[in-house]
Design a protein around this motif. Structure first.
Motif, PDB file in Angstrom:
ATOM      1  N   ILE A 175     -75.704  96.281  19.941  1.00 40.72           N
ATOM      2  CA  ILE A 175     -76.624  95.658  18.972  1.00 40.72           C
ATOM      3  C   ILE A 175     -75.982  95.594  17.585  1.00 40.72           C
ATOM      4  O   ILE A 175     -75.993  94.553  16.917  1.00 40.72           O
ATOM      5  CB  ILE A 175     -77.955  96.446  18.909  1.00 40.72           C
ATOM      6  CG1 ILE A 175     -78.714  96.325  20.234  1.00 40.72           C
ATOM      7  CG2 ILE A 175     -78.824  95.924  17.756  1.00 40.72           C
ATOM      8  CD1 ILE A 175     -79.950  97.201  20.292  1.00 40.72           C
ATOM      9  N   ILE A 176     -75.407  96.722  17.180  1.00 43.72           N
ATOM     10  CA  ILE A 176     -74.794  96.766  15.850  1.00 43.72           C
ATOM     11  C   ILE A 176     -73.614  95.803  15.772  1.00 43.72           C
ATOM     12  O   ILE A 176     -73.434  95.079  14.787  1.00 43.72           O
ATOM     13  CB  ILE A 176     -74.340  98.212  15.515  1.00 43.72           C
ATOM     14  CG1 ILE A 176     -75.573  99.124  15.384  1.00 43.72           C
ATOM     15  CG2 ILE A 176     -73.521  98.241  14.233  1.00 43.72           C
ATOM     16  CD1 ILE A 176     -75.226 100.589  15.201  1.00 43.72           C
ATOM     17  N   HIS A 177     -72.791  95.774  16.850  1.00 46.42           N
ATOM     18  CA  HIS A 177     -71.623  94.896  16.864  1.00 46.42           C
ATOM     19  C   HIS A 177     -72.022  93.430  16.762  1.00 46.42           C
ATOM     20  O   HIS A 177     -71.479  92.676  15.934  1.00 46.42           O
ATOM     21  CB  HIS A 177     -70.807  95.131  18.136  1.00 46.42           C
ATOM     22  CG  HIS A 177     -69.641  94.185  18.281  1.00 46.42           C
ATOM     23  ND1 HIS A 177     -68.521  94.268  17.479  1.00 46.42           N
ATOM     24  CD2 HIS A 177     -69.454  93.107  19.103  1.00 46.42           C
ATOM     25  CE1 HIS A 177     -67.681  93.305  17.799  1.00 46.42           C
ATOM     26  NE2 HIS A 177     -68.221  92.586  18.787  1.00 46.42           N
ATOM     27  N   GLN A 178     -72.984  93.015  17.594  1.00 48.16           N
ATOM     28  CA  GLN A 178     -73.395  91.602  17.577  1.00 48.16           C
ATOM     29  C   GLN A 178     -74.095  91.247  16.261  1.00 48.16           C
ATOM     30  O   GLN A 178     -73.934  90.145  15.728  1.00 48.16           O
ATOM     31  CB  GLN A 178     -74.316  91.320  18.774  1.00 48.16           C
ATOM     32  CG  GLN A 178     -73.599  91.395  20.115  1.00 48.16           C
ATOM     33  CD  GLN A 178     -74.510  91.017  21.279  1.00 48.16           C
ATOM     34  OE1 GLN A 178     -75.240  90.038  21.195  1.00 48.16           O
ATOM     35  NE2 GLN A 178     -74.465  91.799  22.342  1.00 48.16           N
ATOM     36  N   ALA A 179     -74.883  92.178  15.738  1.00 50.27           N
ATOM     37  CA  ALA A 179     -75.596  91.902  14.481  1.00 50.27           C
ATOM     38  C   ALA A 179     -74.620  91.745  13.319  1.00 50.27           C
ATOM     39  O   ALA A 179     -74.744  90.832  12.494  1.00 50.27           O
ATOM     40  CB  ALA A 179     -76.596  93.012  14.196  1.00 50.27           C
ATOM     41  N   THR A 180     -73.642  92.654  13.234  1.00 50.26           N
ATOM     42  CA  THR A 180     -72.674  92.559  12.139  1.00 50.26           C
ATOM     43  C   THR A 180     -71.778  91.340  12.278  1.00 50.26           C
ATOM     44  O   THR A 180     -71.346  90.751  11.282  1.00 50.26           O
ATOM     45  CB  THR A 180     -71.810  93.827  12.064  1.00 50.26           C
ATOM     46  OG1 THR A 180     -71.237  94.083  13.358  1.00 50.26           O
ATOM     47  CG2 THR A 180     -72.628  95.026  11.632  1.00 50.26           C
ATOM     48  N   SER A 181     -71.501  90.928  13.530  1.00 50.19           N
ATOM     49  CA  SER A 181     -70.720  89.704  13.740  1.00 50.19           C
ATOM     50  C   SER A 181     -71.484  88.503  13.214  1.00 50.19           C
ATOM     51  O   SER A 181     -70.932  87.619  12.553  1.00 50.19           O
ATOM     52  CB  SER A 181     -70.407  89.515  15.235  1.00 50.19           C
ATOM     53  OG  SER A 181     -69.615  90.577  15.714  1.00 50.19           O
TER      54      SER A 181
ATOM     55  N   ALA B 129     -77.841 101.468   6.361  1.00 48.34           N
ATOM     56  CA  ALA B 129     -76.947 102.481   5.804  1.00 48.34           C
ATOM     57  C   ALA B 129     -75.572 101.897   5.505  1.00 48.34           C
ATOM     58  O   ALA B 129     -74.862 102.365   4.613  1.00 48.34           O
ATOM     59  CB  ALA B 129     -76.811 103.657   6.774  1.00 48.34           C
ATOM     60  N   MET B 130     -75.200 100.819   6.224  1.00 48.40           N
ATOM     61  CA  MET B 130     -73.917 100.157   6.005  1.00 48.40           C
ATOM     62  C   MET B 130     -73.985  99.202   4.816  1.00 48.40           C
ATOM     63  O   MET B 130     -72.981  98.606   4.431  1.00 48.40           O
ATOM     64  CB  MET B 130     -73.502  99.387   7.264  1.00 48.40           C
ATOM     65  CG  MET B 130     -73.189 100.292   8.453  1.00 48.40           C
ATOM     66  SD  MET B 130     -73.116  99.376  10.013  1.00 48.40           S
ATOM     67  CE  MET B 130     -71.794  98.215   9.676  1.00 48.40           C
ATOM     68  N   GLY B 131     -75.187  99.019   4.247  1.00 50.63           N
ATOM     69  CA  GLY B 131     -75.326  98.150   3.081  1.00 50.63           C
ATOM     70  C   GLY B 131     -75.916  96.796   3.380  1.00 50.63           C
ATOM     71  O   GLY B 131     -75.979  95.938   2.512  1.00 50.63           O
ATOM     72  N   VAL B 132     -76.387  96.582   4.638  1.00 51.26           N
ATOM     73  CA  VAL B 132     -76.996  95.305   4.989  1.00 51.26           C
ATOM     74  C   VAL B 132     -78.437  95.303   4.493  1.00 51.26           C
ATOM     75  O   VAL B 132     -79.178  96.269   4.686  1.00 51.26           O
ATOM     76  CB  VAL B 132     -76.953  95.073   6.518  1.00 51.26           C
ATOM     77  CG1 VAL B 132     -77.602  93.743   6.867  1.00 51.26           C
ATOM     78  CG2 VAL B 132     -75.515  95.116   7.013  1.00 51.26           C
ATOM     79  N   SER B 133     -78.841  94.205   3.873  1.00 47.03           N
ATOM     80  CA  SER B 133     -80.197  94.098   3.356  1.00 47.03           C
ATOM     81  C   SER B 133     -81.210  94.167   4.497  1.00 47.03           C
ATOM     82  O   SER B 133     -81.003  93.568   5.552  1.00 47.03           O
ATOM     83  CB  SER B 133     -80.352  92.781   2.601  1.00 47.03           C
ATOM     84  OG  SER B 133     -81.686  92.608   2.213  1.00 47.03           O
ATOM     85  N   PRO B 134     -82.342  94.888   4.315  1.00 51.65           N
ATOM     86  CA  PRO B 134     -83.350  94.992   5.377  1.00 51.65           C
ATOM     87  C   PRO B 134     -83.871  93.640   5.861  1.00 51.65           C
ATOM     88  O   PRO B 134     -84.110  93.456   7.055  1.00 51.65           O
ATOM     89  CB  PRO B 134     -84.466  95.810   4.721  1.00 51.65           C
ATOM     90  CG  PRO B 134     -83.767  96.616   3.678  1.00 51.65           C
ATOM     91  CD  PRO B 134     -82.679  95.727   3.158  1.00 51.65           C
ATOM     92  N   ASP B 135     -84.060  92.684   4.914  1.00 56.56           N
ATOM     93  CA  ASP B 135     -84.608  91.409   5.336  1.00 56.56           C
ATOM     94  C   ASP B 135     -83.595  90.563   6.101  1.00 56.56           C
ATOM     95  O   ASP B 135     -83.952  89.546   6.701  1.00 56.56           O
ATOM     96  CB  ASP B 135     -85.155  90.626   4.135  1.00 56.56           C
ATOM     97  CG  ASP B 135     -84.090  90.372   3.087  1.00 56.56           C
ATOM     98  OD1 ASP B 135     -83.026  91.003   3.168  1.00 56.56           O
ATOM     99  OD2 ASP B 135     -84.331  89.548   2.189  1.00 56.56           O
ATOM    100  N   ILE B 136     -82.314  90.989   6.079  1.00 54.29           N
ATOM    101  CA  ILE B 136     -81.296  90.330   6.915  1.00 54.29           C
ATOM    102  C   ILE B 136     -81.120  91.092   8.222  1.00 54.29           C
ATOM    103  O   ILE B 136     -81.005  90.508   9.297  1.00 54.29           O
ATOM    104  CB  ILE B 136     -79.954  90.243   6.156  1.00 54.29           C
ATOM    105  CG1 ILE B 136     -80.097  89.305   4.959  1.00 54.29           C
ATOM    106  CG2 ILE B 136     -78.836  89.779   7.072  1.00 54.29           C
ATOM    107  CD1 ILE B 136     -78.858  89.204   4.102  1.00 54.29           C
ATOM    108  N   ALA B 137     -81.135  92.438   8.142  1.00 54.49           N
ATOM    109  CA  ALA B 137     -80.896  93.267   9.327  1.00 54.49           C
ATOM    110  C   ALA B 137     -81.975  93.075  10.385  1.00 54.49           C
ATOM    111  O   ALA B 137     -81.675  92.957  11.589  1.00 54.49           O
ATOM    112  CB  ALA B 137     -80.806  94.736   8.922  1.00 54.49           C
ATOM    113  N   GLU B 138     -83.236  93.019   9.968  1.00 58.20           N
ATOM    114  CA  GLU B 138     -84.334  92.949  10.944  1.00 58.20           C
ATOM    115  C   GLU B 138     -84.263  91.717  11.845  1.00 58.20           C
ATOM    116  O   GLU B 138     -84.313  91.845  13.077  1.00 58.20           O
ATOM    117  CB  GLU B 138     -85.679  93.015  10.220  1.00 58.20           C
ATOM    118  CG  GLU B 138     -86.855  92.996  11.185  1.00 58.20           C
ATOM    119  CD  GLU B 138     -88.182  93.116  10.479  1.00 58.20           C
ATOM    120  OE1 GLU B 138     -89.208  92.790  11.105  1.00 58.20           O
ATOM    121  OE2 GLU B 138     -88.194  93.528   9.301  1.00 58.20           O
ATOM    122  N   PRO B 139     -84.153  90.467  11.315  1.00 58.84           N
ATOM    123  CA  PRO B 139     -84.091  89.313  12.220  1.00 58.84           C
ATOM    124  C   PRO B 139     -82.841  89.296  13.093  1.00 58.84           C
ATOM    125  O   PRO B 139     -82.877  88.798  14.223  1.00 58.84           O
ATOM    126  CB  PRO B 139     -84.120  88.122  11.259  1.00 58.84           C
ATOM    127  CG  PRO B 139     -83.724  88.652   9.941  1.00 58.84           C
ATOM    128  CD  PRO B 139     -84.184  90.051   9.896  1.00 58.84           C
TER     129      PRO B 139
END
Length: 550
Positions: A479-485, A452-462
């Motif tokens: 999880i969201i904080h570390q992933a976006t970092s 929803a924030m605009g991150v591509s699914p194939d990037i968000a999943e891994p």
């Protein structure tokens, strides 16, 4: 054809063209008025629809708008006006000896038709026919705009004109594209096809059935030129003609000269430099072969013409942070395209699409840079590199090897641009399979939030998988904080910080594109001393005022 069938075509309207020899000839008086250079420029100029509010549209829609440039952008040059004047003369000259009002024309028509029926026109090409028709060649490299300009100019003339008083269907011009590796017989067949499309006839079926001899095909072409008062035959891509298959260089040239001298039809040949080499020796010796001469269609020079062209093109940017056009960008565009309009327009379009699709959520990332142009050129237009390198170094021998090179299609290049799209990829659910039910639900919630924030699914999943596996007890926020970092530090991500980093590493010849108060841009743009330039920008501390105040 009977008169009722002919009446569906535009009926001739006779105008005074300003010269008595023109006004007294219905075939010339029915043509459009002779244009002034200013009128030619107005006809040629094409600009696409562009509305400033369109820059706020979603990126995937703007990519379609960019494609308007490939269809509706044309900047007239002096060469284009010269070509129109030559076409204007050629069409009218071909009718000077074919005036349907005169008895002399009818006698001449019968005489020529008797010759045509003998199927041996080439034996008459050096006879003393009183032909006013002429010929010319247009020679230039692929992508320089020969065919585009020709099509615009020809379409100014009617395709068909019906003369009720003479029960005559006049075809002022017809354009034929040479089939690749084509023979003279295939050329004649292409002529029949083009005329069938124009008049809704079936000449191809009538004249090519049963594999007729080439002499009969030539005679049939000549006969139709007379019947339908064809004024100008334009042969495009003439370098594709195979003279060996056509019976040799001399036979092809005899055929073309026959059209000019006997049938009185003006002929224009368009092609790459290879086209002239095909028949140079015979063409020089043929009567009237020089005609209106050859028009060398070169690329745009790096001078005021290039400035006018690029400044007009630069107006059409569907980007949210367009940069001003500076000398460094003009130079880079010329360096990559070597002044070939077709290439620079396609490069400009694809670069815009790439800038939009890779920008991410930050509108400030949507801009063109010399680095982006180089990347797009290397990836999408690399096939033309040999030709451009030859032009850059003026290597004639290497350039001849690239003679038939075709510039890539813009549509496929724009489609390929979507391959680079990551942040704006299609949203879809993914099966994360993290382990127990709690972990799976948590991961799915994180996945939905990131996409929803605009991150591509194939990037968000891994990224989520990596965070959950390294810290099984992590909360949704963690999880969201570390992933976006991780995502912000991932290679290939575009951001304002990365833009600043790119600016730091920018080459000197690109400094002109930097922000207004960047010291490197000030240095690049300065006309006097650096001190004067800094002072003009208000970056010199007013020491005198400070001292006087103290």
């Amino acid at each position: 054809m009977i008169e009722n069938e002919n009446s569906r075509y535009p009926i001739a309207y006779y105008k005074d063209p300003g010269l008595p020899e023109y006004a007294d000839n219905p075939l010339i008086a029915a043509l459009p008025e002779i244009l002034s250079p200013i009128e030619v420029s107005e006809i040629l100029k094409k600009t696409p629809i562009f509305k400033q509010e369109e820059t706020a549209l979603p990126g995937h829609i703007r990519v379609h708008a960019i494609n308007r440039l490939t269809r509706n952008f044309f900047v007239p040059q002096t060469l284009h006006i010269l070509l129109e004047q030559k076409f204007s003369v050629l069409v009218r000259k071909s009718y000077l000896g074919r005036n349907p009002k005169t008895a002399r024309f009818k006698r001449k028509l019968n005489s020529i038709r008797n010759i045509i029926q003998n199927h041996d026109l080439t034996s008459y090409i050096h006879d003393d026919f009183d032909s006013f028709a002429s010929s010319m060649a247009i020679v230039g490299i692929s992508g320089a705009g020969k065919s585009t300009t020709t099509n615009i100019l020809l379409n100014h003339y009617p395709r068909v004109i019906y003369h009720p008083d003479y029960n005559l269907l006049q075809v002022p011009w017809i354009k034929i594209d040479c089939p690749y590796d084509g023979s003279l017989a295939e050329f004649c067949e292409s002529f029949f096809i083009a005329l069938d499309r124009r008049l809704n006839t079936n000449y191809r079926q009538k004249y090519t059935a049963g594999k007729p001899r080439i002499g009969k095909l030539i005679a049939d072409v000549a006969d139709l030129c007379l019947i339908h008062a064809i004024g100008l035959i334009v042969v495009d891509e003439f370098q594709h003609m195979n003279l060996a298959k056509s019976g040799g260089e001399k036979k092809m040239i005899n055929f073309l000269v026959t059209l000019v001298n006997v049938v009185e039809v003006s002929v224009v040949l368009i092609g790459t430099p290879k086209a002239l080499r095909l028949f140079s020796s015979e063409f020089r010796q043929a009567r009237r072969a020089a005609g209106e001469g050859s028009l060398i269609w070169d690329r745009l020079p790096f001078d005021e013409s290039w400035d006018d062209f690029t400044e007009e093109l630069w107006k059409y940017q569907w980007l949210q942070a367009p940069m001003p056009l500076d000398e460094a960008m003009k130079l880079k565009l010329y360096e990559l395209s070597q002044g070939i309009p077709d290439i620079v327009i396609k490069l400009f379009c694809i670069a815009q699409a790439r800038a939009i699709l890779l920008a991410g959520p930050d509108p400030e990332d949507e801009y063109l840079s010399t680095a982006l142009l180089e990347d797009v050129f290397d990836e999408e237009l690399s096939v033309v590199k040999p030709m451009l390198e030859s032009l850059r170094k003026n290597k004639e021998r290497t350039l001849e090897m690239c003679d038939d090179l075709v510039v890539p299609n813009i549509e496929s290049a724009l489609l390929n641009t979507f391959d680079h799209l990551k942040p704006n990829a299609l949203k879809k659910k993914a099966n994360l399979e993290m382990g127990n039910e709690t972990e799976t639900d948590l991961a799915k919630s994180a996945f939905e939030n990131l996409t929803a924030m605009g991150v591509s699914p194939d990037i968000a999943e891994p990224l989520i998988r990596e965070v959950v596996q390294s810290n099984p007890k992590a909360t949704l926020i963690q999880i969201i904080h570390q992933a976006t970092s991780s995502f912000s530090n991932a290679p290939g991500t575009t951001s304002s910080q990365q833009r600043e980093k790119a600016n730091i590493m920018m080459k000197k010849d690109s400094w002109g594109q930097l922000p207004a108060r960047d010291l490197r841009k000030i240095y690049f743009d300065k006309t006097g001393s650096m001190y004067e330039a800094l002072d003009g920008e208000g970056l010199i501390y007013p020491l005198k005022a400070f001292l006087s105040a103290s």
